[in-house]
Design an enzyme around this catalytic site. Structure first.
Site, PDB file in Angstrom:
ATOM      1  N   GLN A   1       7.899  25.674  -3.751  1.00 47.01           N
ATOM      2  CA  GLN A   1       6.582  26.104  -3.240  1.00 47.01           C
ATOM      3  C   GLN A   1       6.794  26.927  -1.975  1.00 47.01           C
ATOM      4  OE1 GLN A   1       3.452  23.208  -3.364  1.00 47.01           O
ATOM      5  NE2 GLN A   1       4.669  21.868  -4.670  1.00 47.01           N
TER       6      GLN A   1
ATOM      7  N   ASP B   1      22.386  25.728 -13.466  1.00 44.84           N
ATOM      8  CA  ASP B   1      21.051  25.810 -12.858  1.00 44.84           C
ATOM      9  C   ASP B   1      21.052  25.083 -11.517  1.00 44.84           C
ATOM     10  OD1 ASP B   1      18.436  26.599 -12.654  1.00 44.84           O
ATOM     11  OD2 ASP B   1      17.803  25.737 -14.558  1.00 44.84           O
TER      12      ASP B   1
ATOM     13  N   ASP C   1       0.825  -1.223   0.000  1.00 46.85           N
ATOM     14  CA  ASP C   1       0.000   0.000   0.000  1.00 46.85           C
ATOM     15  C   ASP C   1       0.857   1.270   0.000  1.00 46.85           C
ATOM     16  OD1 ASP C   1       1.020  -0.050   2.544  1.00 46.85           O
ATOM     17  OD2 ASP C   1      -0.922  -0.141   3.577  1.00 46.85           O
ATOM     18  N   GLY C   2       2.180   1.121  -0.019  1.00 45.05           N
ATOM     19  CA  GLY C   2       3.060   2.286  -0.114  1.00 45.05           C
ATOM     20  C   GLY C   2       3.651   2.742   1.213  1.00 45.05           C
ATOM     21  N   GLU C   3       3.179   2.160   2.328  1.00 46.69           N
ATOM     22  CA  GLU C   3       3.732   2.568   3.634  1.00 46.69           C
ATOM     23  C   GLU C   3       5.157   2.040   3.791  1.00 46.69           C
ATOM     24  OE1 GLU C   3       1.259   1.116   6.769  1.00 46.69           O
ATOM     25  OE2 GLU C   3      -0.426   2.393   6.204  1.00 46.69           O
TER      26      GLU C   3
ATOM     27  N   GLY D   1      12.909  21.139 -19.342  1.00 48.93           N
ATOM     28  CA  GLY D   1      12.337  22.177 -20.202  1.00 48.93           C
ATOM     29  C   GLY D   1      13.187  23.445 -20.285  1.00 48.93           C
TER      30      GLY D   1
ATOM     31  N   LYS E   1      14.200  34.574 -19.572  1.00 49.15           N
ATOM     32  CA  LYS E   1      13.212  33.511 -19.802  1.00 49.15           C
ATOM     33  C   LYS E   1      11.884  33.900 -19.161  1.00 49.15           C
ATOM     34  CE  LYS E   1      12.765  29.812 -17.012  1.00 49.15           C
ATOM     35  NZ  LYS E   1      13.172  28.626 -16.236  1.00 49.15           N
TER      36      LYS E   1
ATOM     37  N   SER F   1      14.477  19.459 -13.724  1.00 47.90           N
ATOM     38  CA  SER F   1      13.361  18.546 -13.469  1.00 47.90           C
ATOM     39  C   SER F   1      12.928  17.908 -14.787  1.00 47.90           C
ATOM     40  CB  SER F   1      12.230  19.315 -12.801  1.00 47.90           C
ATOM     41  OG  SER F   1      11.153  18.457 -12.559  1.00 47.90           O
TER      42      SER F   1
HETATM   43  C1  R5P Z   1      13.549  27.538 -12.078  1.00 47.28           C
HETATM   44  O1  R5P Z   1      13.395  28.656 -11.630  1.00 47.28           O
HETATM   45  C2  R5P Z   1      14.602  26.593 -11.595  1.00 47.28           C
HETATM   46  O2  R5P Z   1      15.777  27.280 -11.241  1.00 47.28           O
HETATM   47  C3  R5P Z   1      14.906  25.544 -12.643  1.00 47.28           C
HETATM   48  O3  R5P Z   1      15.383  26.196 -13.798  1.00 47.28           O
HETATM   49  C4  R5P Z   1      13.658  24.754 -12.970  1.00 47.28           C
HETATM   50  O4  R5P Z   1      13.052  24.317 -11.793  1.00 47.28           O
HETATM   51  C5  R5P Z   1      14.001  23.563 -13.825  1.00 47.28           C
HETATM   52  O5  R5P Z   1      12.835  22.866 -14.124  1.00 47.28           O
HETATM   53  P1  R5P Z   1      12.648  22.180 -15.529  1.00 47.28           P
HETATM   54  O6  R5P Z   1      13.836  21.271 -15.738  1.00 47.28           O
HETATM   55  O7  R5P Z   1      11.364  21.415 -15.397  1.00 47.28           O
HETATM   56  O8  R5P Z   1      12.576  23.251 -16.561  1.00 47.28           O
END
Ligand code: R5P
Length: 291
Positions: A96, A218, A37-39, A225, A191, A222
């Site tokens: 966040q 950076d 169940d993920g626990e 992008g 950007k 994630s």
């Molecule tokens: C944005 O402000 C962060 O510094 C990273 O550039 C961002 O979180 C990278 O996310 P992703 O790889 O999804 O573009």
């Protein structure tokens, strides 16, 4: 038992082992059983110091599971040690940290309460996305930077007239710090990201990158992008090779493949998130912050 203990969470086993050697602490490993169940059921192997313990657990995906495991380790550490230092090499939820759109919950506030009530005396993080996140914590915090460690790696490469590039204005200070340590120039692209659709665009003009090797710096990758957009844009300006230096390579889904396809020669990250690209060890930097 009065020696310092390092309690290794499952998400940071290698880093915790390296750290324990550097600070001459006994290593307490955790054995994890995840139920259908993920626990998670955690069993600690080894004795915890009465004086001080250091819990090491990164919060990369599965983020919530790694968070609950971190809180469990802290709770157990506090039952034994009078002081519990918590190292969260990659702090999940760090993006966040404020209410961007009305009604959004600032999860960093929630984390501040959780870590404190579990028993953490101090939290150490590495290159947190923004220092605003830690303002929601009422316990001691320390944000250490992996930039000198990353620069150390790049100094060993022979690059042609290198230029440090931040993919956005938000990362300008990071690029500046990297460039200072690397002894080179830097720029920050302009950007924009639509907060609702997530669509990213680059607006910078008049770049002097022709025939130069670039290092895109950076904090987090994630989906890839931001790096892909910047790479596609820079490639059009006829730069030479593009390297990526980042602290936390989450590289979700096939991000690495897509980044390479866009034209990046190599991605170099740290072991805040262990993986194929984590060639830079930050245990020495963390050890300095603890001692
Ligand atoms: C944005 O402000 C962060 O510094 C990273 O550039 C961002 O979180 C990278 O996310 P992703 O790889 O999804 O573009």
């Amino acid at each position: 038992m009065n020696k310092l203990s390092v309690i290794s969470g499952k998400s940071s086993e290698d880093l915790a082992r390296k750290l324990s050697k550097k600070i001459k602490a006994n290593l307490v490993k955790s054995e994890i059983k995840v139920f259908p169940d993920g626990e998670s059921k955690i069993t600690l192997i080894g004795k915890i110091s009465k004086k001080k313990s250091v819990v090491v657990q990164s919060m990369y995906p599965p983020v919530d599971t790694n968070l609950v495991q971190a809180l469990s380790l802290i709770t157990k550490a506090k039952e034994n040690s009078s002081e519990v230092v918590v190292v969260i090499p990659y702090m999940g939820y760090a993006r966040q940290d404020r209410e961007f759109l009305p009604g959004e919950i600032v999860t960093m506030k929630v984390l501040g309460k959780l870590f404190k009530s579990a028993g953490a005396s101090k939290i150490i993080v590495v290159d947190i996305h923004s220092s605003i996140g830690l303002k929601h914590f009422s316990i001691k915090t320390k944000n250490v930077t992996a930039i000198p460690d990353l620069v150390g790696f790049f100094k060993k490469l022979s690059l042609k007239n290198p230029l440090i590039v931040s993919p956005d204005q938000g990362g300008k200070e990071r690029a500046k710090e990297f460039a200072k340590e690397f002894n080179s120039d830097y720029i920050a692209l302009e950007k924009t990201r639509d907060r609702k659709t997530g669509k990213v665009e680059i607006k910078t003009k008049n770049l002097e990158v022709k025939n130069r090797d670039l290092i895109l710096v950076d904090d987090i990758i994630s989906t890839g992008g931001s790096i892909i957009k910047a790479t596609q844009f820079l490639k059009k300006q006829k730069c030479k090779r593009i390297y990526v230096a980042c602290t936390h390579a989450l590289l979700m889904n096939d991000a690495e493949k897509k980044i390479k396809k866009a034209g990046v020669t190599s991605i170099i990250s740290t072991n805040t998130i262990p993986g194929k690209t984590s060639k830079v060890d930050i245990s020495k930097t963390i050890a300095k912050a603890i001692m």
